[in-house]
Scaffold this active site. Structure first.
Site, PDB file in Angstrom:
ATOM      1  N   HIS A   1       0.837  -1.199   0.000  1.00  0.00           N
ATOM      2  CA  HIS A   1       0.000   0.000   0.000  1.00  0.00           C
ATOM      3  C   HIS A   1       0.871   1.247   0.000  1.00  0.00           C
ATOM      4  O   HIS A   1       2.031   1.220   0.397  1.00  0.00           O
ATOM      5  CB  HIS A   1      -0.964   0.020   1.186  1.00  0.00           C
ATOM      6  CG  HIS A   1      -0.335  -0.303   2.496  1.00  0.00           C
ATOM      7  ND1 HIS A   1      -0.077  -1.599   2.904  1.00  0.00           N
ATOM      8  CD2 HIS A   1       0.116   0.483   3.503  1.00  0.00           C
ATOM      9  CE1 HIS A   1       0.467  -1.595   4.088  1.00  0.00           C
ATOM     10  NE2 HIS A   1       0.614  -0.350   4.477  1.00  0.00           N
TER      11      HIS A   1
ATOM     12  N   CYS B   1       0.313  -4.125  17.176  1.00  0.00           N
ATOM     13  CA  CYS B   1       1.545  -4.361  16.432  1.00  0.00           C
ATOM     14  C   CYS B   1       2.339  -3.060  16.365  1.00  0.00           C
ATOM     15  O   CYS B   1       1.851  -2.003  16.776  1.00  0.00           O
ATOM     16  CB  CYS B   1       1.248  -4.884  15.024  1.00  0.00           C
ATOM     17  SG  CYS B   1       0.352  -3.722  13.972  1.00  0.00           S
TER      18      CYS B   1
END
Length: 659
Positions: free
Chosen positions: A67, A175
């Site tokens: 992305h 994360c």
């Protein structure tokens, strides 16, 4: 949001024969450009590949979600490719992942915190479901594939167990980036809970903060807690008294049901209470390996907090020096002169900005040492760790009026930071007070005792040891003035590169500059050894992937490497300090070899530099610049390729051991 509305048959490629990540991204970005979603194919492709360099975009089960967020993107779109032959070289969280289904996300910069996060979360959550993936892989036409994108998951029949039925597990997922893996782990746990008949309530601590935050009522009624995190859990003390299991954020993607069962039936322990006035007591790891691992983790924590200080200092110095030299046309060596402290205008501003940059550098070791101690002892280690770094940077000599005091540098910061953390943790574990006097422990007793012990340690061990060591090195260099020029060059270069701006470096510099002022010996090895290590280690982080086909540095060190490379041209060797702190037994010898080889090559070929200007603007003052440049290239190449190949060998060895 409907995924179908963000793509279309013109952005969908089924069973194509593209053989590399580069080829896949090139085709998908080209399709986005042809559709008018991005302004420039080549520029947006560069954005996507820059994102690829930060962390893996490959996952498991053949999936990859590259992305890019950029102002080049006019409208959020998704381009999709299903490959005929899986690609093995796509960096993934699962090293065995072979990518054959790719979703390329193009996100406008203005929507990076909204559309980007929601789209990644939704797509990641759907792709966890095996049935959902099967429908995408089995689709025979673009129409059926697009229809499957927003298809709903069939309700699975819970694997009810009388022992765990109707029980509740709270989960926290987080994360490092706070986006894809945070949401994928959450979806995996909720799906596993449905199959087991367990209620799973997930709090996501991601890029958008705490989402679906657990309430006090939910915590009170929960049977267990599962922390699936790669970062520190925010407000962990809320779960005090609950049984828990803690794993990496990727683990639920592989073992969701097993982790829920472990949390309910065989937890790792009980979450300890964390008082408002008193940090949680951290316990020592078991065994020698656990101790080494804990110290390494503490050093990594210190480095991560130190890097922004390093970047800020380098930025201030770079702006000041470059404007002084090229904007005002003044000699760069004059910027630090006290004559400019009160002249007003741009000269005074740049003089003070340069001094400010040097001041920031003084806080490298205090920040590093403080967070090393924090990682070991939590909040009770902060104060003593900070003051340990103050000793290591030599600030105490300034305030005590001691002239010629040699600070202990990065080795002192390591020793004092670790000592501060372990002392504070020991005191936190052993001191027991009644509730009425509990506030005295973190506010008075722990900092008071640990700081006193740290003062004694520095006064009678750290400072004397390193002072004697550094004085011995300085005397040794001074005694080499009558030997051959290559031997003396090697000694000066090694001492300069040893601690990257630390006391050994400064001791060598004082003697080398003195010899140059008396026209005894030029500064050639000195100036080369200042710039070779940061340029070499910085180059290694840039080219490692092209040399051995993969990244050998962690994401945070790659960022530090870019900074180190830029600072190297400004003769700021401290840019390479994070690498030296992370792995001194590897980095220091390579720095020494590269600096010595490069400096001696230049000297042997006839390069001469009499002026203390190691930065790029001093290169025009070098006699026989070609020889100087050859030596520079030799030293940089040795450090860059040695780091890449040795680190690659270490990674392969660990992978072989794990397999």
């Amino acid at each position: 949001m409907k995924l179908q509305t963000m793509t279309g048959s013109h952005l969908l490629f089924l069973d194509v024969d593209w053989s590399s990540k580069e080829e896949v991204i090139d085709h998908l970005v080209g399709a986005l450009a042809d559709a008018g979603a991005v302004e420039s194919k080549e520029q947006f492709k560069q954005v996507v590949f820059e994102r690829e360099g930060h962390s893996p975009t490959g996952f498991e089960h053949g999936l990859a979600i590259p992305h890019g967020k950029s102002a080049l993107v006019k409208e959020a779109k998704v381009a999709i490719a299903r490959l005929k032959t899986p690609i093995e070289g796509w960096e993934s969280i699962d090293p065995d992942n072979k990518v054959d289904l790719v979703f390329l996300l193009a996100i406008p910069a203005a929507e990076s915190g909204s559309t980007h996060v929601r789209l990644l979360a939704q797509l990641s959550a759907k792709l966890v479901d095996e049935d959902y993936r099967a429908r995408l892989y089995s689709a025979k036409s673009p129409e059926s594939f697009l229809n499957s994108l927003d298809g709903t998951e069939e309700n699975s029949t819970p694997e009810q167990s009388s022992a765990i039925a109707k029980r509740t597990v709270l989960a926290v997922t987080s994360c490092a980036a706070g986006i894809a893996h945070t949401y994928m782990a959450a979806e995996a746990l909720q799906k596993a809970g449905n199959e087991l008949g367990v209620t799973v309530l997930v709090e996501k601590q991601g890029a958008n903060g705490q989402e679906d935050r657990h309430t006090a009522e939910q915590i009170a009624q929960a049977d267990a807690v599962l922390f699936a995190v790669d970062t520190k859990v925010k407000e962990r003390g809320r779960y005090a008294g609950k049984p828990y299991v803690q794993v990496k954020v990727a683990e639920p993607l592989r073992h969701g049901k097993e982790l829920l069962l472990q949390a309910l039936e065989n937890p790792s322990g009980i979450v300890e209470k964390e008082e408002v006035q008193e940090a949680a007591v951290k316990t020592a790891p078991k065994g020698f390996k656990g101790l080494i691992g804990e110290m390494a983790q503490a050093v990594m924590t210190g480095i991560s907090y130190m890097i922004p200080v390093l970047v800020a200092a380098g930025l201030m110095l770079g702006i000041a020096k470059l404007t002084w030299l090229y904007g005002l046309g003044l000699p760069i060596a004059d910027i630090g002169s006290a004559d400019y402290a009160a002249v007003g205008g741009l000269k005074e501003f740049l003089h003070n900005l340069d001094a400010f940059g040097n001041l920031i550098f003084k806080f490298l070791y205090p920040v590093f040492s403080m967070f090393v101690a924090y990682a070991l002892a939590d909040r009770v280690g902060i104060v003593s760790g900070l003051l340990g770094g103050v000793f290591a940077s030599g600030m105490h000599y300034t305030f005590w009026g001691v002239e010629g005091g040699i600070p202990s540098g990065f080795l002192g910061a390591l020793v004092l930071g670790l000592a501060a953390g372990y002392m504070a943790r020991f005191l936190n574990q052993k001191i027991r007070l009644s509730q009425n006097f509990a506030a005295m422990k973190p506010m008075l007793l722990i900092p008071g005792i640990s700081i006193l012990l740290l003062f004694i340690l520095n006064q009678y061990l750290v400072d004397p040891f390193f002072s004697q060591l550094n004085r011995w090195i300085a005397d040794f260099i001074q005694g080499m003035t009558g030997t051959g020029e290559l031997t003396l060059s090697a000694v000066i270069a090694a001492a300069t590169a040893f601690d990257l701006g630390g006391p050994v470096n400064k001791a060598a510099g004082a003697i080398a500059i003195g010899m140059a002022a008396d026209h005894i010996f030029p500064l050639t090895p000195r100036v080369l050894a200042i710039v070779i290590p940061p340029l070499g280690i910085g180059l290694a982080t840039i080219i490692d992937k092209f040399v051995v086909g993969r990244r050998v540095f962690s994401p945070d060190l790659r960022v530090a490497g870019n900074t180190s490379f830029l600072l190297g041209f400004l003769a700021i060797s401290e840019g390479a300090i994070p690498f030296m702190l992370r792995n001194p037994l590897l980095t220091i010898p390579i720095n020494l070899i590269g600096a010595v080889a490069g400096s001696c090559t230049a000297v042997a070929l006839g390069a001469v530099q009499w002026y203390p200007l190691p930065a790029i603007w001093g290169w025009p003052l070098v006699e026989h610049f070609l020889a100087y440049f050859i030596g520079l290239v030799v030293g940089i190449a040795i450090i860059a390729f040695s780091n890449i190949f040795i680190r690659y060998a270490m990674i392969k060895r660990e992978e072989l051991k794990d397999s």
